[in-house]
Scaffold this motif. Sequence first.
Motif, mmCIF file in Angstrom:
data_model
loop_
_atom_site.group_PDB
_atom_site.id
_atom_site.type_symbol
_atom_site.label_atom_id
_atom_site.label_comp_id
_atom_site.label_asym_id
_atom_site.label_seq_id
_atom_site.Cartn_x
_atom_site.Cartn_y
_atom_site.Cartn_z
ATOM 1 N N ASP A 85 0.748 -1.231 -0.039
ATOM 2 C CA ASP A 85 -0.043 0.063 -0.084
ATOM 3 C C ASP A 85 0.753 1.150 0.008
ATOM 4 O OD1 ASP A 85 -2.399 -1.390 0.083
ATOM 5 O OD2 ASP A 85 -2.507 -1.512 2.390
ATOM 6 N N GLU A 86 2.201 1.176 0.462
ATOM 7 C CA GLU A 86 3.010 2.235 0.622
ATOM 8 C C GLU A 86 4.021 2.282 -0.585
ATOM 9 O OE1 GLU A 86 4.683 1.541 4.391
ATOM 10 O OE2 GLU A 86 2.945 1.894 5.336
ATOM 11 N N ASP A 87 3.793 1.602 -1.634
ATOM 12 C CA ASP A 87 4.760 1.624 -2.741
ATOM 13 C C ASP A 87 3.942 1.142 -4.013
ATOM 14 O OD1 ASP A 87 6.783 0.506 -4.839
ATOM 15 O OD2 ASP A 87 8.088 0.414 -2.997
ATOM 16 N N ALA A 88 3.913 2.329 -4.789
ATOM 17 C CA ALA A 88 3.246 2.054 -6.029
ATOM 18 C C ALA A 88 3.642 1.051 -7.026
ATOM 19 C CB ALA A 88 3.303 3.456 -7.074
ATOM 20 N N GLU A 89 4.884 0.608 -6.919
ATOM 21 C CA GLU A 89 5.369 -0.252 -7.987
ATOM 22 C C GLU A 89 5.082 -1.605 -7.581
ATOM 23 O OE1 GLU A 89 9.423 -0.406 -9.500
ATOM 24 O OE2 GLU A 89 9.430 1.556 -9.567
ATOM 25 N N LEU A 90 5.234 -1.695 -6.174
ATOM 26 C CA LEU A 90 4.551 -3.272 -5.598
ATOM 27 C C LEU A 90 3.129 -3.411 -5.437
ATOM 28 C CD1 LEU A 90 6.893 -3.100 -2.178
ATOM 29 C CD2 LEU A 90 7.240 -4.282 -4.371
ATOM 30 N N ALA A 91 2.604 -2.214 -5.567
ATOM 31 C CA ALA A 91 1.066 -2.440 -5.459
ATOM 32 C C ALA A 91 0.561 -2.840 -6.794
ATOM 33 C CB ALA A 91 0.539 -1.017 -5.180
ATOM 34 N N MET A 92 1.186 -2.404 -7.785
ATOM 35 C CA MET A 92 0.929 -2.863 -9.278
ATOM 36 C C MET A 92 1.387 -4.126 -9.522
ATOM 37 S SD MET A 92 2.126 0.293 -11.552
ATOM 38 C CE MET A 92 2.086 -0.681 -13.388
ATOM 39 N N GLU A 93 2.600 -4.759 -9.120
ATOM 40 C CA GLU A 93 3.031 -6.046 -9.062
ATOM 41 C C GLU A 93 1.938 -7.084 -8.325
ATOM 42 O OE1 GLU A 93 7.062 -8.773 -8.938
ATOM 43 O OE2 GLU A 93 7.310 -6.480 -8.628
ATOM 44 N N PHE A 94 1.710 -6.844 -6.979
ATOM 45 C CA PHE A 94 1.279 -7.675 -6.307
ATOM 46 C C PHE A 94 -0.398 -7.283 -5.901
ATOM 47 C CE2 PHE A 94 5.566 -7.846 -5.266
ATOM 48 C CZ PHE A 94 6.054 -9.225 -5.457
ATOM 49 N N GLY A 95 -0.609 -6.142 -5.653
ATOM 50 C CA GLY A 95 -1.942 -5.654 -5.690
ATOM 51 C C GLY A 95 -2.686 -6.482 -4.385
ATOM 52 N N ASP A 96 -3.842 -7.056 -4.663
ATOM 53 C CA ASP A 96 -4.318 -8.104 -3.893
ATOM 54 C C ASP A 96 -4.237 -9.352 -3.581
ATOM 55 O OD1 ASP A 96 -6.232 -5.860 -3.258
ATOM 56 O OD2 ASP A 96 -7.784 -6.407 -5.000
ATOM 57 N N ARG A 97 -2.847 -9.610 -4.514
ATOM 58 C CA ARG A 97 -2.314 -10.873 -4.247
ATOM 59 C C ARG A 97 -1.386 -11.148 -3.334
ATOM 60 N NH1 ARG A 97 1.539 -13.750 -7.226
ATOM 61 N NH2 ARG A 97 2.346 -11.953 -7.852
ATOM 62 N N VAL A 98 -1.965 -10.970 -1.850
ATOM 63 C CA VAL A 98 -0.772 -10.801 -0.737
ATOM 64 C C VAL A 98 -1.332 -11.810 0.189
ATOM 65 C CG1 VAL A 98 0.193 -8.510 -1.160
ATOM 66 C CG2 VAL A 98 -1.906 -8.827 0.255
ATOM 67 N N PRO A 99 -0.680 -12.341 1.207
ATOM 68 C CA PRO A 99 0.785 -12.266 1.244
ATOM 69 C C PRO A 99 1.503 -13.171 0.164
ATOM 70 C CG PRO A 99 -0.056 -13.742 2.956
ATOM 71 C CD PRO A 99 -1.123 -13.176 2.128
ATOM 72 N N VAL A 100 2.484 -12.297 -0.191
ATOM 73 C CA VAL A 100 3.649 -13.183 -1.093
ATOM 74 C C VAL A 100 4.948 -13.192 -0.522
ATOM 75 C CG1 VAL A 100 4.694 -13.073 -3.255
ATOM 76 C CG2 VAL A 100 2.510 -12.317 -3.003
ATOM 77 N N VAL A 101 5.501 -14.387 -0.445
ATOM 78 C CA VAL A 101 6.970 -14.433 0.092
ATOM 79 C C VAL A 101 7.711 -14.536 -1.289
ATOM 80 C CG1 VAL A 101 8.694 -15.872 1.484
ATOM 81 C CG2 VAL A 101 6.095 -15.755 2.017
ATOM 82 N N VAL A 102 8.852 -13.582 -1.074
ATOM 83 C CA VAL A 102 10.068 -13.417 -2.118
ATOM 84 C C VAL A 102 11.232 -13.683 -1.343
ATOM 85 C CG1 VAL A 102 10.928 -11.765 -3.691
ATOM 86 C CG2 VAL A 102 8.473 -11.817 -3.342
ATOM 87 N N ILE A 103 11.892 -14.918 -1.837
ATOM 88 C CA ILE A 103 13.313 -15.106 -1.371
ATOM 89 C C ILE A 103 14.377 -14.668 -2.323
ATOM 90 C CG2 ILE A 103 14.588 -17.024 -0.528
ATOM 91 C CD1 ILE A 103 12.358 -18.460 0.272
ATOM 92 N N ASP A 104 15.214 -13.931 -2.060
ATOM 93 C CA ASP A 104 16.204 -13.354 -2.876
ATOM 94 C C ASP A 104 15.896 -12.806 -4.312
ATOM 95 O OD1 ASP A 104 18.092 -13.885 -0.931
ATOM 96 O OD2 ASP A 104 18.404 -16.126 -1.589
ATOM 97 N N GLY A 105 14.736 -12.039 -4.337
ATOM 98 C CA GLY A 105 14.240 -11.571 -5.384
ATOM 99 C C GLY A 105 13.382 -12.478 -6.595
ATOM 100 N N GLU A 106 13.185 -13.764 -5.869
ATOM 101 C CA GLU A 106 12.364 -14.785 -6.697
ATOM 102 C C GLU A 106 11.113 -15.028 -5.744
ATOM 103 O OE1 GLU A 106 12.943 -16.456 -9.631
ATOM 104 O OE2 GLU A 106 14.757 -14.991 -9.918
ATOM 105 N N GLU A 107 9.803 -14.968 -6.434
ATOM 106 C CA GLU A 107 8.613 -15.322 -5.676
ATOM 107 C C GLU A 107 8.614 -16.773 -5.238
ATOM 108 O OE1 GLU A 107 4.030 -15.260 -6.398
ATOM 109 O OE2 GLU A 107 5.080 -13.659 -7.443
ATOM 110 N N PHE A 108 8.322 -17.100 -3.951
ATOM 111 C CA PHE A 108 8.412 -18.390 -3.297
ATOM 112 C C PHE A 108 7.032 -18.848 -3.132
ATOM 113 C CE2 PHE A 108 8.463 -21.141 0.560
ATOM 114 C CZ PHE A 108 8.915 -22.019 0.046
ATOM 115 N N ALA A 109 6.254 -17.982 -2.691
ATOM 116 C CA ALA A 109 4.983 -18.505 -2.288
ATOM 117 C C ALA A 109 3.912 -17.386 -2.266
ATOM 118 C CB ALA A 109 4.986 -19.272 -0.917
ATOM 119 N N CYS A 110 2.693 -17.811 -2.555
ATOM 120 C CA CYS A 110 1.594 -16.619 -2.479
ATOM 121 C C CYS A 110 0.469 -17.376 -1.631
ATOM 122 C CB CYS A 110 1.174 -16.486 -3.873
ATOM 123 S SG CYS A 110 -0.056 -15.192 -4.048
ATOM 124 N N TRP A 111 0.102 -16.561 -0.736
ATOM 125 C CA TRP A 111 -1.133 -16.826 0.063
ATOM 126 C C TRP A 111 -0.889 -17.782 1.245
ATOM 127 C CZ3 TRP A 111 -3.875 -16.759 -5.078
ATOM 128 C CH2 TRP A 111 -4.198 -15.573 -5.485
#
Length: 80
Positions: free
Chosen positions: A41-67
Amino acid sequence: MSQHLVELMVRTTCGSCARVREQITPVVEQAGAELAVRNVDEDAELAMEFGDRVPVVVIDGEEFACWEVDNEELAAELAG
């Protein structure tokens, strides 16, 4: 062995985000990794990338898990 960076993408009004944060914190700490919580909600780029698709776990820049996150899978990924 390099230290992993685990990023958790959350939103302010996301109940499951808080649950996942509590769930994965001890796993990340035990692995000696760093946990960074990012509020999309505090970062427009992240909001565009993830939006309502949270929580998302990212490890070392690679998406690992969603929800949902499997602690054993997370621990194995961080041990690798």
